[in-house]
Design a protein around this motif. Structure first.
Motif, PDB file in Angstrom:
ATOM      1  N   VAL A   1     -24.422 -11.819  16.446  1.00 25.66           N
ATOM      2  CA  VAL A   1     -23.028 -11.620  16.821  1.00 25.66           C
ATOM      3  C   VAL A   1     -22.215 -12.892  16.534  1.00 25.66           C
ATOM      4  O   VAL A   1     -21.081 -12.821  16.065  1.00 25.66           O
ATOM      5  CB  VAL A   1     -22.916 -11.205  18.302  1.00 25.66           C
ATOM      6  N   LYS A   2     -22.819 -14.048  16.779  1.00 22.31           N
ATOM      7  CA  LYS A   2     -22.121 -15.302  16.466  1.00 22.31           C
ATOM      8  C   LYS A   2     -21.826 -15.383  14.977  1.00 22.31           C
ATOM      9  O   LYS A   2     -20.725 -15.773  14.561  1.00 22.31           O
ATOM     10  CB  LYS A   2     -22.965 -16.502  16.897  1.00 22.31           C
ATOM     11  N   ARG A   3     -22.825 -15.033  14.164  1.00 21.79           N
ATOM     12  CA  ARG A   3     -22.613 -15.074  12.704  1.00 21.79           C
ATOM     13  C   ARG A   3     -21.470 -14.152  12.301  1.00 21.79           C
ATOM     14  O   ARG A   3     -20.607 -14.499  11.497  1.00 21.79           O
ATOM     15  CB  ARG A   3     -23.902 -14.672  11.970  1.00 21.79           C
ATOM     16  N   PHE A   4     -21.477 -12.948  12.873  1.00 20.57           N
ATOM     17  CA  PHE A   4     -20.417 -11.997  12.539  1.00 20.57           C
ATOM     18  C   PHE A   4     -19.059 -12.531  12.997  1.00 20.57           C
ATOM     19  O   PHE A   4     -18.066 -12.458  12.256  1.00 20.57           O
ATOM     20  CB  PHE A   4     -20.698 -10.635  13.201  1.00 20.57           C
ATOM     21  N   ALA A   5     -19.017 -13.044  14.237  1.00 22.86           N
ATOM     22  CA  ALA A   5     -17.739 -13.487  14.794  1.00 22.86           C
ATOM     23  C   ALA A   5     -17.125 -14.604  13.950  1.00 22.86           C
ATOM     24  O   ALA A   5     -15.918 -14.618  13.697  1.00 22.86           O
ATOM     25  CB  ALA A   5     -17.940 -13.956  16.234  1.00 22.86           C
ATOM     26  N   VAL A   6     -17.964 -15.507  13.504  1.00 24.11           N
ATOM     27  CA  VAL A   6     -17.462 -16.595  12.667  1.00 24.11           C
ATOM     28  C   VAL A   6     -16.980 -16.048  11.325  1.00 24.11           C
ATOM     29  O   VAL A   6     -15.881 -16.365  10.853  1.00 24.11           O
ATOM     30  CB  VAL A   6     -18.562 -17.658  12.463  1.00 24.11           C
ATOM     31  N   ALA A   7     -17.793 -15.201  10.708  1.00 31.79           N
ATOM     32  CA  ALA A   7     -17.442 -14.672   9.385  1.00 31.79           C
ATOM     33  C   ALA A   7     -16.167 -13.839   9.437  1.00 31.79           C
ATOM     34  O   ALA A   7     -15.372 -13.825   8.489  1.00 31.79           O
ATOM     35  CB  ALA A   7     -18.600 -13.830   8.843  1.00 31.79           C
ATOM     36  N   ALA A   8     -15.979 -13.119  10.564  1.00 35.04           N
ATOM     37  CA  ALA A   8     -14.822 -12.224  10.669  1.00 35.04           C
ATOM     38  C   ALA A   8     -13.604 -12.915  11.272  1.00 35.04           C
ATOM     39  O   ALA A   8     -12.581 -12.262  11.493  1.00 35.04           O
ATOM     40  CB  ALA A   8     -15.199 -11.013  11.522  1.00 35.04           C
ATOM     41  N   HIS A   9     -13.742 -14.212  11.539  1.00 35.52           N
ATOM     42  CA  HIS A   9     -12.661 -14.938  12.218  1.00 35.52           C
ATOM     43  C   HIS A   9     -12.305 -14.234  13.527  1.00 35.52           C
ATOM     44  O   HIS A   9     -11.131 -14.050  13.851  1.00 35.52           O
ATOM     45  CB  HIS A   9     -11.427 -15.076  11.305  1.00 35.52           C
ATOM     46  N   TRP A  10     -13.304 -13.841  14.237  1.00 33.43           N
ATOM     47  CA  TRP A  10     -13.152 -13.107  15.500  1.00 33.43           C
ATOM     48  C   TRP A  10     -13.994 -13.818  16.565  1.00 33.43           C
ATOM     49  O   TRP A  10     -14.623 -13.208  17.392  1.00 33.43           O
ATOM     50  CB  TRP A  10     -13.651 -11.660  15.284  1.00 33.43           C
ATOM     51  N   ASP A  11     -13.957 -15.153  16.461  1.00 34.18           N
ATOM     52  CA  ASP A  11     -14.881 -15.989  17.216  1.00 34.18           C
ATOM     53  C   ASP A  11     -14.289 -16.372  18.564  1.00 34.18           C
ATOM     54  O   ASP A  11     -13.655 -17.418  18.707  1.00 34.18           O
ATOM     55  CB  ASP A  11     -15.209 -17.237  16.380  1.00 34.18           C
ATOM     56  N   PHE A  12     -14.517 -15.499  19.554  1.00 36.64           N
ATOM     57  CA  PHE A  12     -14.027 -15.752  20.904  1.00 36.64           C
ATOM     58  C   PHE A  12     -15.220 -15.793  21.856  1.00 36.64           C
ATOM     59  O   PHE A  12     -16.192 -15.056  21.674  1.00 36.64           O
ATOM     60  CB  PHE A  12     -13.046 -14.661  21.332  1.00 36.64           C
ATOM     61  N   PRO A  13     -15.131 -16.642  22.893  1.00 37.01           N
ATOM     62  CA  PRO A  13     -16.292 -16.808  23.793  1.00 37.01           C
ATOM     63  C   PRO A  13     -16.768 -15.513  24.432  1.00 37.01           C
ATOM     64  O   PRO A  13     -17.949 -15.367  24.713  1.00 37.01           O
ATOM     65  CB  PRO A  13     -15.769 -17.794  24.845  1.00 37.01           C
ATOM     66  N   ARG A  14     -15.883 -14.574  24.656  1.00 37.72           N
ATOM     67  CA  ARG A  14     -16.316 -13.328  25.311  1.00 37.72           C
ATOM     68  C   ARG A  14     -17.303 -12.555  24.437  1.00 37.72           C
ATOM     69  O   ARG A  14     -17.997 -11.677  24.922  1.00 37.72           O
ATOM     70  CB  ARG A  14     -15.116 -12.453  25.642  1.00 37.72           C
ATOM     71  N   PHE A  15     -17.344 -12.886  23.146  1.00 40.44           N
ATOM     72  CA  PHE A  15     -18.281 -12.228  22.234  1.00 40.44           C
ATOM     73  C   PHE A  15     -19.545 -13.055  21.987  1.00 40.44           C
ATOM     74  O   PHE A  15     -20.558 -12.512  21.567  1.00 40.44           O
ATOM     75  CB  PHE A  15     -17.618 -11.947  20.875  1.00 40.44           C
ATOM     76  N   THR A  16     -19.445 -14.352  22.215  1.00 36.72           N
ATOM     77  CA  THR A  16     -20.524 -15.226  21.753  1.00 36.72           C
ATOM     78  C   THR A  16     -21.169 -16.054  22.859  1.00 36.72           C
ATOM     79  O   THR A  16     -22.075 -16.840  22.593  1.00 36.72           O
ATOM     80  CB  THR A  16     -19.976 -16.203  20.685  1.00 36.72           C
ATOM     81  N   ASP A  17     -20.707 -15.868  24.099  1.00 31.44           N
ATOM     82  CA  ASP A  17     -21.199 -16.709  25.194  1.00 31.44           C
ATOM     83  C   ASP A  17     -21.251 -15.860  26.469  1.00 31.44           C
ATOM     84  O   ASP A  17     -20.211 -15.481  27.017  1.00 31.44           O
ATOM     85  CB  ASP A  17     -20.238 -17.906  25.357  1.00 31.44           C
ATOM     86  N   HIS A  18     -22.461 -15.585  26.933  1.00 35.31           N
ATOM     87  CA  HIS A  18     -22.598 -14.718  28.110  1.00 35.31           C
ATOM     88  C   HIS A  18     -21.893 -15.297  29.330  1.00 35.31           C
ATOM     89  O   HIS A  18     -21.216 -14.582  30.074  1.00 35.31           O
ATOM     90  CB  HIS A  18     -24.088 -14.498  28.422  1.00 35.31           C
TER      91      HIS A  18
END
Lengths: 140, 211
Positions: free
Chosen positions: A30-47
């Protein structure tokens, strides 16, 4: 490698199930996707960050779920043109959970090569988290 | 006779299923249901006539509605044109008491659906508003339920003496028939459906796999 054996609309039958798909929704992916999609928010990448927002844990981004839907279709029919994936987000998909995506053909227009597919993402308990319908076109 | 009492078609804003495809699916998958009721969100679809499709597939297709109240969502069966003038079906702030009273006065039945669901289910609002007057039946099996929502609904029904129905709450074709209601008599139209519900001659059934 392609798993597809669907070349034309004639290869499709009403009610046929697409091979079930187990998406990788680990925190790393999910972190890889979030970075690639410029959708990198903590609610997606940090429990912990997600919990601090009142969420049950980090959430799989909706656009990532839609991407899995598209990937599932192309694994089944790699020549399909995806016209739309209409998605309804019923409940959060948690990062690091185990989900399964099922797909079934629910409408066929053989004359125009149009196929409609129901897509459902289920959690470990078999509960629907995300569902939708895809409209695709296959060669006639 | 088995009827799925809760389904949505493309007529609902979040429904994606065409009625003919529901029928095709039921037959192709040999589902045990004999028909279904279309309960479109915040409206009564008076214009659609599914009798030809129903006859073609040998299925009973009836129409109701799903309206929204302070106690959550409520199915209304036996909707008539005069009933549609009693309250605004499109409103998301209907008083449940008004829905129940008007439904009874016009020969219809109002049944809270997915009552165990947070926010849009009746159980979540009893602490705030009290036990509503006039409820006799609730949906105890809903095909879209998660976690312990059906268990909450069943516990509430047991505690308050409600009878229970089942419905799939299908919005896409492949979700039809996940839950249903078994009637002891044949139900051919909305009037007979209301009669059977008022007579209490039914039971909720689920075909969902145990998780």
């Amino acid at each position: 490698m392609s798993e597809s054996n669907i070349a034309t609309v004639a290869d499709v039958e009403f009610g046929v199930e697409l091979p079930a798909f187990l998406p990788d929704i680990s925190i790393d992916n999910v972190k890889r996707f979030a970075v690639a999609a410029h959708w990198d928010f903590p609610r997606f990448t940090d429990h912990e960050a997600a919990r601090s927002e009142g969420l049950p844990g980090a959430l799989v981004p909706g656009i990532m779920s839609q991407g899995f839907f598209a990937a599932m279709i192309h694994r089944w029919a790699d020549g399909a043109q995806i016209n739309s994936i209409d998605t309804i987000f019923r409940a959060p998909v948690l990062v690091d959970s185990t989900c399964t995506i099922n797909g079934v053909v629910t409408d066929i227009d053989e004359d125009n090569g149009q196929v409609e597919i129901d897509l459902t993402m289920l959690n470990e308990k078999g509960e629907t988290r995300v569902f939708g319908t895809a409209q695709i076109t296959l060669p006639v | 006779m088995l009827l799925d009492l809760h389904a949505h078609s493309v007529k609902s804003d979040d429904g994606r299923a065409k009625v003919a495809n529901y029928c095709q699916w039921i037959k192709a998958k040999e589902l045990p249901i004999d028909g279904f009721v279309l309960t479109e969100h915040r409206q009564f679809d008076d214009e659609s006539d599914y009798s030809d499709i129903g006859a073609k597939f040998g299925l009973t297709i009836l129409k109701g509605s799903e309206v929204e109240t302070e106690y959550g969502h409520v199915l209304v069966f036996g909707v008539t044109e005069p009933l549609t003038r009693e309250f605004d079906f499109a409103s998301i702030h209907l008083p449940l008491a008004q829905v129940i009273e008007a439904s009874e006065r016009h020969g219809a039945v109002a049944i809270p659906c997915h009552p165990g669901r947070p926010r849009v289910g009746m159980a979540a609002h009893i602490d705030e508003f009290g036990v509503p007057v006039g409820v006799r039946i609730v949906e105890v099996y809903n095909g879209g339920s998660r976690d312990d929502e059906d268990a909450i609904a069943q516990a509430m029904a047991t505690e308050l003496g409600y009878r229970g129905i089942g419905g799939s709450d299908a919005h896409i074709v492949s979700h039809i028939g996940r839950c249903a209601t078994r009637f002891s008599q044949q139900v051919n139209n909305e009037t007979e459906l209301v009669e059977a519900l008022k007579a209490g001659e039914f039971e909720a059934v689920t075909f969902r796999e145990a998780s």
